[in-house]
Write a protein that holds these residues in place. Structure first.
Motif, short mmCIF file in Angstrom:
data_model
loop_
_atom_site.label_atom_id
_atom_site.label_comp_id
_atom_site.label_asym_id
_atom_site.label_seq_id
_atom_site.Cartn_x
_atom_site.Cartn_y
_atom_site.Cartn_z
N GLN A 8 25.74 52.26 45.57
CA GLN A 8 24.99 53.34 46.02
C GLN A 8 24.89 53.83 47.52
O GLN A 8 25.22 52.86 48.36
CB GLN A 8 23.27 53.06 45.95
CG GLN A 8 22.90 53.01 44.58
CD GLN A 8 21.33 53.01 44.66
OE1 GLN A 8 20.67 54.04 45.09
NE2 GLN A 8 20.69 51.90 44.02
N TYR A 124 16.15 54.52 35.69
CA TYR A 124 17.71 54.03 36.52
C TYR A 124 18.65 53.21 35.42
O TYR A 124 19.76 53.46 35.31
CB TYR A 124 17.36 53.34 37.56
CG TYR A 124 18.37 52.92 38.55
CD1 TYR A 124 18.62 53.54 39.98
CD2 TYR A 124 19.24 52.19 38.27
CE1 TYR A 124 19.34 52.91 40.69
CE2 TYR A 124 20.29 51.67 39.30
CZ TYR A 124 20.39 52.14 40.51
OH TYR A 124 21.38 52.09 41.25
N ASP A 131 26.87 55.26 33.03
CA ASP A 131 27.88 54.98 33.92
C ASP A 131 29.17 54.27 33.26
O ASP A 131 30.17 54.33 33.79
CB ASP A 131 27.39 54.47 35.17
CG ASP A 131 26.37 55.17 35.97
OD1 ASP A 131 26.44 56.43 35.60
OD2 ASP A 131 25.64 54.48 36.69
N GLY A 143 27.21 42.12 41.87
CA GLY A 143 26.36 40.83 42.42
C GLY A 143 25.21 40.36 41.06
O GLY A 143 25.06 41.20 40.33
N ASP A 145 22.13 40.59 41.22
CA ASP A 145 20.93 41.49 41.11
C ASP A 145 20.87 42.54 40.04
O ASP A 145 20.25 43.14 39.60
CB ASP A 145 20.71 42.11 42.53
CG ASP A 145 21.76 43.01 43.06
OD1 ASP A 145 22.89 42.78 42.68
OD2 ASP A 145 21.43 43.63 43.81
N GLN A 146 22.32 42.92 39.58
CA GLN A 146 22.58 43.65 38.60
C GLN A 146 22.84 43.23 37.29
O GLN A 146 23.01 43.97 36.49
CB GLN A 146 23.89 44.58 39.00
CG GLN A 146 23.68 45.24 40.48
CD GLN A 146 22.72 46.38 40.40
OE1 GLN A 146 22.45 47.16 39.39
NE2 GLN A 146 22.01 46.30 41.71
N VAL A 182 24.28 37.08 48.56
CA VAL A 182 24.79 36.55 49.81
C VAL A 182 23.34 36.77 50.46
O VAL A 182 22.53 37.88 50.60
CB VAL A 182 25.55 37.73 50.25
CG1 VAL A 182 25.95 37.70 51.81
CG2 VAL A 182 27.00 37.59 49.50
N MET A 190 20.62 39.65 50.81
CA MET A 190 20.80 40.65 51.97
C MET A 190 20.53 42.07 51.17
O MET A 190 21.02 42.22 50.10
CB MET A 190 22.10 40.58 52.33
CG MET A 190 22.46 41.58 53.65
SD MET A 190 24.28 41.28 54.31
CE MET A 190 23.97 39.73 55.23
P1 TYM Z 1 23.98 48.56 45.33
O1 TYM Z 1 24.06 49.78 45.73
O2 TYM Z 1 22.51 48.17 45.45
O3 TYM Z 1 25.06 47.39 45.36
C1 TYM Z 1 26.28 47.71 45.33
C2 TYM Z 1 26.77 46.19 44.96
O4 TYM Z 1 26.85 45.18 45.93
C3 TYM Z 1 26.10 43.94 45.24
N1 TYM Z 1 25.21 43.29 46.35
C4 TYM Z 1 25.10 42.12 46.54
N2 TYM Z 1 25.96 41.18 46.10
C5 TYM Z 1 25.54 39.96 46.43
N3 TYM Z 1 24.84 39.60 47.26
C6 TYM Z 1 24.09 40.59 47.86
N4 TYM Z 1 23.07 40.44 48.96
C7 TYM Z 1 24.19 42.02 47.43
N5 TYM Z 1 23.53 43.13 47.93
C8 TYM Z 1 24.24 44.16 46.82
C9 TYM Z 1 25.30 44.50 44.11
O5 TYM Z 1 25.09 43.46 43.11
C10 TYM Z 1 26.34 45.75 43.38
O6 TYM Z 1 27.36 45.08 42.66
N6 TYM Z 1 22.70 49.78 40.59
C11 TYM Z 1 24.04 49.63 41.35
C12 TYM Z 1 25.15 50.68 41.29
C13 TYM Z 1 25.56 51.10 40.01
C14 TYM Z 1 26.38 50.41 39.22
C15 TYM Z 1 26.59 51.35 38.42
C16 TYM Z 1 27.12 49.20 39.47
C17 TYM Z 1 25.29 52.34 39.45
N7 TYM Z 1 25.90 52.35 38.51
C18 TYM Z 1 27.49 51.08 37.22
C19 TYM Z 1 27.90 48.72 38.47
C20 TYM Z 1 27.97 49.81 37.26
C21 TYM Z 1 23.47 49.28 42.66
O7 TYM Z 1 22.38 49.82 42.93
O8 TYM Z 1 24.16 48.62 43.50
#
Ligand code: TYM
Length: 320
Positions: A8, A124, A131, A143, A145-146, A182, A190
């Motif tokens: 994002q 969402y 996607d 990560g 969280d997804q 992380v 984070m």
């Molecule tokens: P987003 O934009 O919040 O984060 C992008 C990617 O970074 C990873 N991430 C982390 N991994 C480990 N530790 C952390 N602290 C941390 N913070 C963020 C997230 O897990 C992610 O992989 N919904 C998604 C974006 C998205 C997407 C998709 C991803 C939209 N469509 C289709 C994969 C496939 C998101 O908000 O990621």
């Protein structure tokens, strides 16, 4: 094998994004056809400043390229350059059980943090499923969280296949065990929205300040310290060599070094780790049209695939 992931453009990228998703995504670009996109449709659920959304989207693309995305190998594009994805999201929403979305952690988490519960935020995971499914993706590096979002994607693909016959592949999440979450400077995951982020391309002073504000316990300099529960140590082990990590672990356990010294050491390593990427970023910036050219090429390829899959979907559900 087709690899897909999105990020994002809701602000500057942080080292959680880098180690959780971008580094694994860059490593995967040689293993199959990789498609990575800037999720600007998704960012609309939280960002309502058009100029900022446009600028952030370009910036995320630039930062991803600086972090090693090779535009000759991987396809990099803007979410909104493939508007068919919103059509697929609508079709998926017609088979999506309400309960499936009501159980989504990230929605509940966002509400708990005071975001207004708009329908986009609630649905969402359906757009995210679209996607992924619109590119016949096999592997999705993300990560932790997804993870639930990918499970929802699989559930929706199964529902569609059961209802209309075999349309979609079932994608697999690819989560790195050592960097799945992380920690930020307060020890929680984070996240830009928690305000605990260390940005990849912040300036030196800013990165030093963030590192020096990592929250620790109040053990005295002489006291032995626990590396396993320390954010400083966890972040250091991401950027230091094996020997350096072993050395820091020993100094934690032995006592005699204060957290301030460990933080300085972490800052030096972090700054050094991202130096080649800062350099590459400067080089890319010299070519004013590079990022836009990459995004235009990416949009073309992403549309080719999405159009094929949407033909299949429209036929299967009776829209043709
Ligand atoms: P987003 O934009 O919040 O984060 C992008 C990617 O970074 C990873 N991430 C982390 N991994 C480990 N530790 C952390 N602290 C941390 N913070 C963020 C997230 O897990 C992610 O992989 N919904 C998604 C974006 C998205 C997407 C998709 C991803 C939209 N469509 C289709 C994969 C496939 C998101 O908000 O990621």
């Amino acid at each position: 094998m087709r690899i897909l992931s999105g990020i994002q453009p809701s602000g500057a990228l942080h080292i959680g994004n880098y180690f959780g998703m971008m580094r694994p995504a860059v490593a995967l670009q040689t293993e199959g056809e990789a498609l990575y996109f800037v999720a600007d449709y998704h960012a609309l659920t939280s960002l309502r400043d058009p100029e900022m959304l446009r600028a952030n989207s370009r910036r995320v693309a630039l930062d991803f390229l600086a972090c090693g995305l090779n535009a000759d190998r991987a396809t990099l594009f803007r979410h909104s350059d493939v508007p068919q994805v919103t059509e697929l999201a609508w079709i998926l929403s017609t088979v999506a059980p309400m309960g499936l979305l009501e159980r989504a952690h990230s929605y509940k988490d966002k509400l708990a943090r005071g975001m207004s519960p708009n329908v986009g935020l609630f649905s969402y995971p359906i757009l995210m499923a679209a996607d992924i499914l619109i590119y016949d993706s096999d592997v999705v590096p993300v990560g932790k969280d997804q993870k639930q979002h990918i499970e929802i994607t699989r559930d929706l693909a199964v529902k569609m296949n059961e209802t209309y016959g075999q349309i979609f592949k079932l994608p697999e999440p690819r989560i790195q065990p050592t960097t799945e979450t992380v920690p930020g400077i307060d020890g929680q995951k984070m996240s830009k929205s928690y305000g605990n982020n260390i940005d990849i391309f912040g300036d030196e002073k800013e990165m030093r300040k963030r590192v020096m504000s990592i929250v620790t316990d109040s053990l005295a300099v002489d006291a032995p310290k626990d590396p396993a529960t320390s954010t400083i140590f966890q972040l250091y082990s991401l950027v230091a060599s094996k020997d350096e990590t072993v050395d820091m672990r020993e100094r934690f356990v032995k006592g005699g070094t204060g957290y301030g010294d460990f933080k300085k050491q972490l800052f030096e390593k972090l700054w050094e780790y991202f130096a080649p990427m800062r350099k590459r970023r400067e080089e890319i910036l010299k070519d004013k049209s590079y990022v836009d050219d990459v995004l235009a090429r990416g949009a073309k390829r992403a549309n080719e695939i999405a159009n094929q899959v949407m033909d299949r979907v429209r036929k299967a559900v009776g829209l043709r």
